[in-house]
Structure formats: C-alpha cells, structure tokens
Design an enzyme around this catalytic site. Structure first.
Site, PDB file in Angstrom:
ATOM      1  N   ARG A 101       0.835  -1.211   0.000  1.00 31.17           N
ATOM      2  CA  ARG A 101       0.000   0.000   0.000  1.00 31.17           C
ATOM      3  C   ARG A 101       0.868   1.258   0.000  1.00 31.17           C
ATOM      4  O   ARG A 101       0.537   2.268  -0.605  1.00 31.17           O
ATOM      5  CB  ARG A 101      -0.926  -0.030   1.226  1.00 31.17           C
ATOM      6  CG  ARG A 101      -1.946  -1.161   1.164  1.00 31.17           C
ATOM      7  CD  ARG A 101      -2.698  -1.292   2.466  1.00 31.17           C
ATOM      8  NE  ARG A 101      -3.548  -0.143   2.717  1.00 31.17           N
ATOM      9  CZ  ARG A 101      -4.122   0.086   3.924  1.00 31.17           C
ATOM     10  NH1 ARG A 101      -3.886  -0.726   4.941  1.00 31.17           N
ATOM     11  NH2 ARG A 101      -4.904   1.126   4.087  1.00 31.17           N
ATOM     12  N   HIS A 140      -6.409   6.883  12.568  1.00 26.39           N
ATOM     13  CA  HIS A 140      -5.973   5.486  12.406  1.00 26.39           C
ATOM     14  C   HIS A 140      -4.505   5.379  12.018  1.00 26.39           C
ATOM     15  O   HIS A 140      -4.056   4.333  11.551  1.00 26.39           O
ATOM     16  CB  HIS A 140      -6.844   4.765  11.365  1.00 26.39           C
ATOM     17  CG  HIS A 140      -8.241   4.512  11.857  1.00 26.39           C
ATOM     18  ND1 HIS A 140      -9.256   4.131  11.015  1.00 26.39           N
ATOM     19  CD2 HIS A 140      -8.789   4.596  13.093  1.00 26.39           C
ATOM     20  CE1 HIS A 140     -10.373   3.963  11.724  1.00 26.39           C
ATOM     21  NE2 HIS A 140     -10.116   4.265  12.988  1.00 26.39           N
TER      22      HIS A 140
HETATM   23  N1  APR Z   1     -17.322   8.748  -3.366  1.00 19.66           N
HETATM   24  C1  APR Z   1     -17.959   8.719  -2.168  1.00 19.66           C
HETATM   25  N2  APR Z   1     -18.055   7.610  -1.396  1.00 19.66           N
HETATM   26  C2  APR Z   1     -17.478   6.493  -1.859  1.00 19.66           C
HETATM   27  C3  APR Z   1     -16.799   6.444  -3.109  1.00 19.66           C
HETATM   28  C4  APR Z   1     -16.731   7.639  -3.862  1.00 19.66           C
HETATM   29  N3  APR Z   1     -16.110   7.690  -5.056  1.00 19.66           N
HETATM   30  N4  APR Z   1     -16.345   5.168  -3.296  1.00 19.66           N
HETATM   31  C5  APR Z   1     -16.722   4.461  -2.212  1.00 19.66           C
HETATM   32  N5  APR Z   1     -17.401   5.247  -1.348  1.00 19.66           N
HETATM   33  C6  APR Z   1     -17.975   4.883  -0.040  1.00 19.66           C
HETATM   34  C7  APR Z   1     -18.591   3.498   0.011  1.00 19.66           C
HETATM   35  O1  APR Z   1     -19.961   3.542  -0.359  1.00 19.66           O
HETATM   36  C8  APR Z   1     -18.420   3.157   1.505  1.00 19.66           C
HETATM   37  O2  APR Z   1     -19.538   3.622   2.260  1.00 19.66           O
HETATM   38  O3  APR Z   1     -16.893   4.843   0.857  1.00 19.66           O
HETATM   39  C9  APR Z   1     -17.168   3.941   1.928  1.00 19.66           C
HETATM   40  C10 APR Z   1     -15.947   3.053   2.156  1.00 19.66           C
HETATM   41  O4  APR Z   1     -16.248   2.220   3.247  1.00 19.66           O
HETATM   42  P1  APR Z   1     -15.115   1.257   3.820  1.00 19.66           P
HETATM   43  O5  APR Z   1     -14.473   0.521   2.705  1.00 19.66           O
HETATM   44  O6  APR Z   1     -15.746   0.511   4.949  1.00 19.66           O
HETATM   45  O7  APR Z   1     -13.998   2.264   4.387  1.00 19.66           O
HETATM   46  P2  APR Z   1     -14.039   3.101   5.730  1.00 19.66           P
HETATM   47  O8  APR Z   1     -15.446   3.473   6.110  1.00 19.66           O
HETATM   48  O9  APR Z   1     -13.066   4.200   5.576  1.00 19.66           O
HETATM   49  O10 APR Z   1     -13.476   2.055   6.815  1.00 19.66           O
HETATM   50  C11 APR Z   1     -13.247   2.574   8.116  1.00 19.66           C
HETATM   51  O11 APR Z   1     -12.315   0.455   8.750  1.00 19.66           O
HETATM   52  O12 APR Z   1     -11.056  -1.347   8.236  1.00 19.66           O
HETATM   53  C12 APR Z   1     -11.041  -0.165   8.929  1.00 19.66           C
HETATM   54  O13 APR Z   1      -9.142   1.080   9.469  1.00 19.66           O
HETATM   55  C13 APR Z   1     -10.000   0.776   8.406  1.00 19.66           C
HETATM   56  O14 APR Z   1     -10.099   3.194   8.376  1.00 19.66           O
HETATM   57  C14 APR Z   1     -10.778   2.011   7.984  1.00 19.66           C
HETATM   58  C15 APR Z   1     -12.088   1.855   8.735  1.00 19.66           C
END
Ligand code: APR
Length: 236
Positions: A60, A112
C-alpha cells in the site's frame, strides 16, 4: 441548513480516496476481500506473522508513493474550504494515506495512523518512512533492526487524538461524514455524538449506509464534496 455554520467537524473514510485509485476496505473487491483482517490488521496477526503484515503495508505504501497517485478534487475542495472558511474547522480522517496533506489540508488528524510513518516497539517513537519496512529496517532510536511496526491503528487498538476529536465534536455546529461506511467504532459513533447535541449531520457517500444522518448527499466525492463545501462559502 439555514444559517452559516461556525464550527465544522469533517470525518473522511476510504471513499474520499477511491477516485484517486486507492481501494476501499469493504467493497466487494476491497482490501478486506483479499486480505483477512485478522492476519494483517491486528496485533495478534503481527505477532503471528510480521512478514505478512510488513508486506501488506509495503504494497500500500508503494502504491501511495507511485508517480500517478495524487489527491483528487474532493481532497482539494476540503483543503480550499479550510483556508477560506472563517469559522472553526477540523478534518478527522480514518485514512492512512497522505492525500489530504498533499491537497493542502492542515487542520487534520489521522485517527488510524499513517502509512508513511513507523513506530519503535520499544520507545514508541514515531519516524517517517518512504520505503519498504521490514525486519532489516534500522531503528533510529534502538540503533538495531527488528523493532519497528507500521504506525497504523489495528483492530483492538485505541485510535489516536480522541480527546481532541471529542472536544471538537462537543463544540461543532455541523458534522459531515464523507466516504465512510460507518462500520468501525469510534468513528462510526461521531455523528451520534453530534446528533445528541442537535447538531446538523450530513453524509456524503456513493450509496446508502443505513446511518440516520439528517442529510444524505449521494454521488462520487469528487462531485459532491466541492459542491457541498462551495455552497457553504456562498454569501447567505
Ligand atoms: N465517493 C464517495 N463515497 C465512496 C466512493 C466515492 N467515489 N467510493 C466508495 N465510497 C464509499 C462506500 O460507499 C463506503 O460507504 O466509501 C465507503 C468506504 O467504506 P469502507 O471501505 O468501509 O472504508 P471506511 O469506512 O473508511 O473504513 C473505516 O475500517 O477497516 C477499517 O481502518 C479501516 O479506516 C478504515 C475503517
């Protein structure tokens, strides 16, 4: 939202970096689909097989440091807003990439941790790193190798800067969550802290997350973030 907010807290998640080419975690083909969380994002996993964890973060970090990786219009819009807004502003990110900094955000907390930082297991001192981290990486404080881990918060560990974040949540009058699925506590609880105080809560996401924000704005962050924050700066 009728009157102009005076104090804003923004929380970002992986979705704000998705259009820069960084995988999110819970998409069907996301990071957790290809890497068991227990193996690469827990202290136990690091204990069991540190090499696997080093490789996961090295992969990453290399992507983040690659030529083509850059902030997208959502990162840029937040940085512009921070410098033009005359009220209180705090950007809290769950992301470990440095795209907010590269876009110009200053009032920024990485709850994080950060991919481009490593931490000594003995002294807890934190150092920058812009290359692969592994057993041979020399620790500047211990003057030996084998004592370093990614400065990233793993499951079961306490997120960083929580006092500062909670203070900001207790005094804000607008809370905005961008590109986060709301799956991971305590970040997923921030909007409830705001709602209890009758603060207006807004969610900018590609799709429904099932959270009960006051306002939902759906669409890609590169479109919704500039629109949303530019409208706040319009004279009311
Ligand atoms: N624009 C807006 N939203 C988006 C886009 C985009 N182009 N692409 C994806 N998303 C949204 C998805 O719909 C989803 O709700 O971003 C979100 C990503 O969710 P996750 O993959 O769960 O990521 P995140 O919420 O940041 O995870 C939180 O979980 O695993 C741990 O430490 C890790 O910081 C991370 C935490």
């Amino acid at each position: 939202m009728n009157s102009r907010p005076r104090s804003i807290v923004v929380l970002t998640g992986a979705g704000i970096s998705a259009e820069s080419g960084i995988e999110t975690f819970r998409a069907a083909d996301g990071l957790w689909a290809n890497h068991p969380v227990d193996d690469v994002a827990t202290p136990e996993g690091f204990e069991r097989n540190p090499q696997l964890v080093y490789q996961f973060y090295n992969q990453r970090r290399r992507q983040l440091l690659s030529q083509e990786m850059r902030p997208n219009p959502a990162h840029t819009a937040l940085a512009r807003f921070e410098h033009e807004f005359d009220g209180e502003f705090l950007l809290v990110t769950q992301n470990v990439d440095n795209l907010h900094e590269r876009a110009g955000s200053d009032k920024l907390l990485h709850m994080h941790g950060e991919l481009l930082k490593m931490r000594c297991l003995n002294s807890k001192l934190i150092f920058d790193i812009n290359e692969d981290l592994d057993f041979d990486t020399h620790c500047r404080c211990c003057r030996s190798a084998g004592n370093l881990r990614p400065h990233v918060v793993w499951f079961g560990e306490m997120p960083l800067h929580m006092n500062q974040i909670n203070n900001a949540l207790e005094s804000c009058d607008l809370f905005v969550a961008i590109g986060t699925s709301g799956n991971v506590y305590p970040a997923s609880g921030f909007y409830q802290t705001a709602k209890i105080r009758r603060v207006h809560t807004v969610e900018l996401n590609l799709e429904e997350t099932g959270s009960s924000f006051d306002t939902h704005v759906y669409g890609p962050a590169t479109e919704t973030v500039p629109q949303f924050f530019d409208q706040i700066l319009q004279p009311s």
